[in-house]
Design an enzyme around this catalytic site. Sequence first.
Site, PDB file in Angstrom:
ATOM      1  N   ASP A  92     -83.014  -4.896  68.260  1.00 14.15           N
ATOM      2  CA  ASP A  92     -81.635  -5.076  67.784  1.00 14.15           C
ATOM      3  C   ASP A  92     -81.467  -4.295  66.483  1.00 14.15           C
ATOM      4  O   ASP A  92     -82.088  -4.630  65.465  1.00 14.15           O
ATOM      5  CB  ASP A  92     -81.429  -6.586  67.562  1.00 14.15           C
ATOM      6  CG  ASP A  92     -80.108  -6.914  66.898  1.00 14.15           C
ATOM      7  OD1 ASP A  92     -79.344  -5.998  66.566  1.00 14.15           O
ATOM      8  OD2 ASP A  92     -79.849  -8.126  66.705  1.00 14.15           O
ATOM      9  N   TYR A 147     -63.402  -5.830  66.155  1.00 11.17           N
ATOM     10  CA  TYR A 147     -63.805  -4.462  66.515  1.00 11.17           C
ATOM     11  C   TYR A 147     -63.116  -3.444  65.594  1.00 11.17           C
ATOM     12  O   TYR A 147     -63.754  -2.538  65.052  1.00 11.17           O
ATOM     13  CB  TYR A 147     -63.451  -4.182  67.983  1.00 11.17           C
ATOM     14  CG  TYR A 147     -63.953  -2.843  68.493  1.00 11.17           C
ATOM     15  CD1 TYR A 147     -65.293  -2.667  68.807  1.00 11.17           C
ATOM     16  CD2 TYR A 147     -63.093  -1.760  68.663  1.00 11.17           C
ATOM     17  CE1 TYR A 147     -65.767  -1.442  69.271  1.00 11.17           C
ATOM     18  CE2 TYR A 147     -63.557  -0.537  69.125  1.00 11.17           C
ATOM     19  CZ  TYR A 147     -64.898  -0.387  69.434  1.00 11.17           C
ATOM     20  OH  TYR A 147     -65.360   0.833  69.892  1.00 11.17           O
ATOM     21  N   LYS A 153     -64.955  -0.892  62.857  1.00 13.11           N
ATOM     22  CA  LYS A 153     -64.898   0.575  62.952  1.00 13.11           C
ATOM     23  C   LYS A 153     -64.198   1.196  61.731  1.00 13.11           C
ATOM     24  O   LYS A 153     -64.529   2.322  61.337  1.00 13.11           O
ATOM     25  CB  LYS A 153     -64.219   0.996  64.258  1.00 13.11           C
ATOM     26  CG  LYS A 153     -65.010   0.596  65.509  1.00 13.11           C
ATOM     27  CD  LYS A 153     -66.392   1.256  65.570  1.00 13.11           C
ATOM     28  CE  LYS A 153     -67.144   0.941  66.852  1.00 13.11           C
ATOM     29  NZ  LYS A 153     -68.458   1.582  66.922  1.00 13.11           N
TER      30      LYS A 153
HETATM   31  P1  NAD Z   1     -71.654   0.683  76.105  1.00 11.04           P
HETATM   32  O1  NAD Z   1     -71.409  -0.794  76.002  1.00 11.04           O
HETATM   33  O2  NAD Z   1     -71.501   1.312  77.432  1.00 11.04           O
HETATM   34  O3  NAD Z   1     -73.104   1.034  75.512  1.00 11.04           O
HETATM   35  C1  NAD Z   1     -73.505   0.526  74.255  1.00 11.04           C
HETATM   36  C2  NAD Z   1     -75.008   0.330  74.248  1.00 11.04           C
HETATM   37  O4  NAD Z   1     -75.367  -0.255  72.972  1.00 11.04           O
HETATM   38  C3  NAD Z   1     -75.484  -0.656  75.335  1.00 11.04           C
HETATM   39  O5  NAD Z   1     -76.536  -0.083  76.089  1.00 11.04           O
HETATM   40  C4  NAD Z   1     -75.921  -1.865  74.549  1.00 11.04           C
HETATM   41  O6  NAD Z   1     -76.966  -2.609  75.164  1.00 11.04           O
HETATM   42  C5  NAD Z   1     -76.362  -1.241  73.226  1.00 11.04           C
HETATM   43  N1  NAD Z   1     -76.418  -2.262  72.158  1.00 11.04           N
HETATM   44  C6  NAD Z   1     -75.557  -3.285  71.949  1.00 11.04           C
HETATM   45  N2  NAD Z   1     -75.958  -4.031  70.906  1.00 11.04           N
HETATM   46  C7  NAD Z   1     -77.111  -3.458  70.443  1.00 11.04           C
HETATM   47  C8  NAD Z   1     -77.999  -3.778  69.387  1.00 11.04           C
HETATM   48  N3  NAD Z   1     -77.783  -4.834  68.566  1.00 11.04           N
HETATM   49  N4  NAD Z   1     -79.086  -2.981  69.184  1.00 11.04           N
HETATM   50  C9  NAD Z   1     -79.318  -1.911  69.992  1.00 11.04           C
HETATM   51  N5  NAD Z   1     -78.490  -1.561  71.023  1.00 11.04           N
HETATM   52  C10 NAD Z   1     -77.405  -2.328  71.241  1.00 11.04           C
HETATM   53  O7  NAD Z   1     -70.696   1.368  75.041  1.00 11.04           O
HETATM   54  P2  NAD Z   1     -70.173   2.888  74.921  1.00 11.04           P
HETATM   55  O8  NAD Z   1     -68.808   2.921  75.456  1.00 11.04           O
HETATM   56  O9  NAD Z   1     -71.193   3.836  75.396  1.00 11.04           O
HETATM   57  O10 NAD Z   1     -70.032   2.964  73.329  1.00 11.04           O
HETATM   58  C11 NAD Z   1     -70.994   3.579  72.469  1.00 11.04           C
HETATM   59  C12 NAD Z   1     -70.428   3.589  71.045  1.00 11.04           C
HETATM   60  O11 NAD Z   1     -69.187   4.327  71.045  1.00 11.04           O
HETATM   61  C13 NAD Z   1     -70.088   2.180  70.519  1.00 11.04           C
HETATM   62  O12 NAD Z   1     -70.385   2.105  69.144  1.00 11.04           O
HETATM   63  C14 NAD Z   1     -68.590   2.078  70.753  1.00 11.04           C
HETATM   64  O13 NAD Z   1     -67.972   1.166  69.881  1.00 11.04           O
HETATM   65  C15 NAD Z   1     -68.144   3.515  70.507  1.00 11.04           C
HETATM   66  N6  NAD Z   1     -66.863   3.863  71.163  1.00 11.04           N
HETATM   67  C16 NAD Z   1     -66.698   3.727  72.511  1.00 11.04           C
HETATM   68  C17 NAD Z   1     -65.460   4.041  73.075  1.00 11.04           C
HETATM   69  C18 NAD Z   1     -65.185   3.912  74.561  1.00 11.04           C
HETATM   70  O14 NAD Z   1     -64.016   4.021  74.950  1.00 11.04           O
HETATM   71  N7  NAD Z   1     -66.154   3.690  75.410  1.00 11.04           N
HETATM   72  C19 NAD Z   1     -64.414   4.488  72.259  1.00 11.04           C
HETATM   73  C20 NAD Z   1     -64.638   4.615  70.900  1.00 11.04           C
HETATM   74  C21 NAD Z   1     -65.868   4.310  70.354  1.00 11.04           C
END
Ligand code: NAD
Length: 254
Positions: free
Chosen positions: A64, A159, A163
Amino acid sequence: MSPALGNAIVTGAAQGIGRSIALRLASDGFNVAVNDIPEKSAELDSLVDEIRRKGRKCLKHEGDVSQDNTVKDMIEAVVGQYGSLDVMVANAGIAGPYRKKITEVTAEQFDQVMAVNTRSTFLCYKFAGLQMIKQGGGGRIIGACSIAGKKAMPSQAPYSASKFAVRGLTQAAALEFGSHGITVNAYAPGAINTPMLRAPAKSQEESDTMMERFKQMSPLHMLGSPEDISNLVSFLASKDSQFITGSNGGIFFD
Ligand code: NAD
């Protein structure tokens, strides 16, 4: 196979954007250490195999990233085995409670989102910064902001707050690390087609309706793919981006 360009860490790499970034950095020539929580061990294993098949070294580090020791140990392992840390991508994140107004969100839910999204980013920036300053050769630090870090999203206060904080951390770290040749930037995308985006939908129909709404939010009327982000990260991790720091690049005009 040519010698590695350097050594990178990607957190939250088991799926979605993180997975795509890890694969792209490996294709670009970096050795890559990949992190995620223990529940995602099998997905990490298959990612490790894929990176090694590209001829690059890959280290798996479960844990984590909101915990100091996870981040410190991961950096120590990379430096111990590969000699340096050159690129840190603090990607891990969670969406937190969906469609909940501030009056409905518990303090525990708020703390959890802030820990995973913001505290972990602080820890990655801090310990990567310390290591890169010690090395003396500059470096690249990249975080995960969001469109929600520029304009709050309705019914997603934790959230959005987490951010906005990532944006502040990115600017502050850019100011503090710049004199060491370390750039600090974040991606701030709109809707990217990953498990996180689809998670709140309770049926395929609801998922399709949500995706259509997300498409209409973009000036391009399309969803982004994880590769849209890994293309940007590939550039931010490269020498070509040496004069870009403190930016939170996304689809918003600011
Ligand atoms: P996702 O949920 O598909 O993947 C996120 C990964 O982070 C998962 O594999 C999860 O297990 C891991 N994770 C969660 N908590 C954790 C912890 N405490 N320690 C280690 N790993 C941990 O999300 P995504 O869409 O690939 O998003 C990746 C990043 O991009 C995030 O920070 C998200 O907020 C940001 N983001 C995503 C979007 C979108 O539309 N998907 C848009 C803007 C920003």
